[in-house]
Design an enzyme around this catalytic site. Structure first.
Site, short mmCIF file in Angstrom:
data_model
loop_
_atom_site.label_atom_id
_atom_site.label_comp_id
_atom_site.label_asym_id
_atom_site.label_seq_id
_atom_site.Cartn_x
_atom_site.Cartn_y
_atom_site.Cartn_z
N LYS A 51 0.84 -1.19 0.00
CA LYS A 51 0.00 0.00 0.00
C LYS A 51 0.88 1.24 0.00
O LYS A 51 2.02 1.14 0.44
CB LYS A 51 -0.97 0.02 1.17
CG LYS A 51 -0.39 -0.28 2.56
CD LYS A 51 0.85 0.36 3.05
CE LYS A 51 0.88 1.85 3.27
NZ LYS A 51 2.20 2.36 3.75
N TYR A 100 -4.24 3.70 6.42
CA TYR A 100 -4.66 2.62 7.34
C TYR A 100 -6.00 2.97 8.00
O TYR A 100 -6.89 2.13 8.09
CB TYR A 100 -3.61 2.39 8.43
CG TYR A 100 -2.37 1.70 7.94
CD1 TYR A 100 -2.31 0.31 7.86
CD2 TYR A 100 -1.26 2.43 7.55
CE1 TYR A 100 -1.17 -0.32 7.41
CE2 TYR A 100 -0.12 1.80 7.10
CZ TYR A 100 -0.08 0.43 7.03
OH TYR A 100 1.05 -0.19 6.58
P1 NDP Z 1 12.45 1.56 2.17
O1 NDP Z 1 12.95 2.84 1.62
O2 NDP Z 1 13.03 1.08 3.42
O3 NDP Z 1 12.61 0.39 1.08
C1 NDP Z 1 12.29 0.57 -0.27
C2 NDP Z 1 13.23 -0.26 -1.11
O4 NDP Z 1 12.85 -0.10 -2.46
C3 NDP Z 1 14.69 0.18 -1.05
O5 NDP Z 1 15.39 -0.39 0.03
C4 NDP Z 1 15.22 -0.31 -2.38
O6 NDP Z 1 15.52 -1.69 -2.26
C5 NDP Z 1 14.01 -0.22 -3.29
N1 NDP Z 1 14.08 0.93 -4.20
C6 NDP Z 1 14.15 0.84 -5.55
N2 NDP Z 1 14.20 2.04 -6.10
C7 NDP Z 1 14.18 2.95 -5.10
C8 NDP Z 1 14.25 4.35 -5.06
N3 NDP Z 1 14.31 5.09 -6.18
N4 NDP Z 1 14.22 4.96 -3.86
C9 NDP Z 1 14.12 4.25 -2.72
N5 NDP Z 1 14.06 2.88 -2.70
C10 NDP Z 1 14.09 2.23 -3.89
O7 NDP Z 1 10.86 1.72 2.30
P2 NDP Z 1 9.85 0.85 3.16
O8 NDP Z 1 10.34 -0.52 3.28
O9 NDP Z 1 9.49 1.59 4.36
O10 NDP Z 1 8.56 0.91 2.19
C11 NDP Z 1 8.49 0.10 1.02
C12 NDP Z 1 7.02 -0.10 0.65
O11 NDP Z 1 6.38 -0.76 1.74
C13 NDP Z 1 6.24 1.17 0.42
O12 NDP Z 1 5.28 0.95 -0.56
C14 NDP Z 1 5.56 1.43 1.74
O13 NDP Z 1 4.36 2.18 1.60
C15 NDP Z 1 5.28 0.02 2.19
N6 NDP Z 1 5.23 -0.12 3.63
C16 NDP Z 1 4.23 -0.87 4.15
C17 NDP Z 1 4.12 -1.04 5.48
C18 NDP Z 1 3.03 -1.87 6.02
O14 NDP Z 1 2.85 -1.88 7.23
N7 NDP Z 1 2.29 -2.60 5.18
C19 NDP Z 1 5.06 -0.41 6.43
C20 NDP Z 1 6.13 0.30 5.77
C21 NDP Z 1 6.18 0.44 4.43
P3 NDP Z 1 16.83 -2.30 -2.93
O15 NDP Z 1 17.99 -1.60 -2.27
O16 NDP Z 1 16.74 -3.74 -2.59
O17 NDP Z 1 16.76 -2.03 -4.40
#
Ligand code: NDP
Length: 381
Positions: free
Chosen positions: A141, A230
């Site tokens: 989401k 949420y």
């Molecule tokens: P993070 O920034 O921690 O992780 C995102 C990952 O996406 C990065 O680590 C990277 O992985 C990859 N990525 C690829 N391109 C980009 C870019 N241009 N900029 C940043 N990251 C990029 O975010 P979150 O883990 O907090 O969030 C990820 C998703 O999960 C979102 O959609 C968020 O809304 C959702 N979310 C859901 C939650 C829930 O409770 N359901 C809680 C928190 C987040 P890599 O290095 O492996 O390429």
């Protein structure tokens, strides 16, 4: 306490055994239904690729696969090969992709499902690419940045004949689900009002993963997209109907440099045709908080916090007496969600929180933004 399989059954995520549909099966002749070799046995395990190895994917979802009975991780997709290899070693995964060669997952028969955990601005692109590669998709989401992107994702799922789920984990969190179950069972009378708040302090300087959350292109929107969703989704789940109108105003400190591109806070209200109302707030400016309350004609149910990973206490108040029922541990929600999606895939039926739900919520948030941009004018839906 209920175990995960009983929770999924209670939540309607598993086919009910012994139902009318099964009445003419060999079970009626005294044979056990489960494991009966005469019945078609779909594969019992789905194989998953995780796309985006960030905070949430690595902190919550990947560990949950260890306790998801019907699902396992077989591939990792990342822009950071070393991180992918390290995680692969920890999880026994040896197939890696990057964002450039992602489409070649089509040739990998050991991938059935793809979990998209990228920033929301990338959800549509990678979801559609995964669907075109012939994989089912569970996307985080908010579903995508725009209504048009959500519609394109749904169209791609239909064209591919694959599942598209949006990862609304709270639907698989036992106490959230139990609150709705109690409401639907009439325990607090008729629902009159829902109230919910969700927010946290956005600190990109201290926590780099917060950086994209303040960038429109990657985040799609601000606090409402990221965390307010949420409370919105929970209100709609409880109401059981779509709202007919929305009003909203922005609420965050003036000239806060963090919010040049996305909003820092929203206060919103929804009206429903039945007369139910809902209100809430989202914020990137108050400290981490979440709260959800259902007000019925004969009682109320409070979940506070309502969306934690580890503890979601419920307070049920009726006739001035409060109790604290507990349906299960919040920490099971991630594995519950994975199992439920896999069950839907294996049984070839829609996942409980599908693309249409994600689209609905993005449409409503866009209407909130429209209202807020017009000084809180009512927007009909
Ligand atoms: P993070 O920034 O921690 O992780 C995102 C990952 O996406 C990065 O680590 C990277 O992985 C990859 N990525 C690829 N391109 C980009 C870019 N241009 N900029 C940043 N990251 C990029 O975010 P979150 O883990 O907090 O969030 C990820 C998703 O999960 C979102 O959609 C968020 O809304 C959702 N979310 C859901 C939650 C829930 O409770 N359901 C809680 C928190 C987040 P890599 O290095 O492996 O390429």
């Amino acid at each position: 306490m209920i175990d995960r399989r009983r929770f999924l059954l209670a939540a309607g995520s598993l086919p009910l055994l012994g139902s009318a549909a099964n009445a003419a099966t060999p079970q009626a002749a005294g044979q056990p239904l489960l494991g009966n070799p005469k019945l078609p046995q779909p594969d019992k395990t789905t194989r998953w690729a995780i796309v985006g190895l960030g905070t949430f994917a690595t902190g919550q979802m990947m560990p949950a696969f260890r306790s998801a009975s019907n699902s396992r991780v077989t591939a990792l997709v990342s822009g950071n090969p070393q991180k992918a290899r390290d995680l692969g070693a920890a999880y026994g995964v040896s197939k890696f992709y990057d964002y450039g060669n992602f489409d070649t997952i089509a040739a990998n028969k050991d991938i059935d499902c793809v979990y998209i955990a990228l920033p929301p601005g990338l959800h549509a692109e990678y979801t559609i690419r995964a669907l075109k590669a012939g994989k089912h998709v569970l996307c985080e989401k908010p579903m995508a940045s725009t209504v048009a992107e959500c519609e394109a994702m749904i169209a791609a799922a239909k064209a591919a004949g694959k599942q598209l789920g949006v990862a609304y984990r709270c639907h698989f969190e036992p106490n959230n689900a139990d609150a709705v179950r109690r409401l639907q069972a009439g325990e607090i009378g008729k629902l009159r009002h829902v109230s919910g708040d969700a927010g946290f302090d956005l600190t990109p300087q201290q926590w780099p993963p917060h950086k994209w959350r303040a960038e429109q292109a990657l985040a799609g929107g601000g606090s409402m997209y990221d965390i307010g969703i949420y409370a919105l989704n929970a209100a709609l789940w409880a109401a059981g109907e779509d709202p007919v109108s929305v009003t909203a105003v922005y609420s965050y400190p003036k000239d806060d440099p963090r919010f040049a591109e996305v909003e820092g806070g929203v206060e919103w209200r929804l009206r429903f045709a039945s007369g139910i109302s809902a209100q809430g707030s989202s914020s990137y400016c108050y400290t981490y908080s979440s709260r959800h309350q259902l007000f019925g004609s004969e009682g109320n149910i409070l979940l506070s916090p309502s969306m934690d990973y580890g503890n979601i206490p419920m307070t049920l108040t009726k006739n001035f007496v409060s109790s604290s029922p507990r349906a299960g541990s919040a920490s099971s929600q991630f594995a519950n969600q994975i199992e439920a999606f896999s069950e839907a895939v294996l049984a070839n039926r829609p996942h409980a929180t599908g693309g249409e739900m994600g689209l609905r919520d993005v449409k409503i948030i866009q209407a909130m933004y429209q209202s807020a941009a017009n000084n809180g004018a009512e927007v009909k839906l």
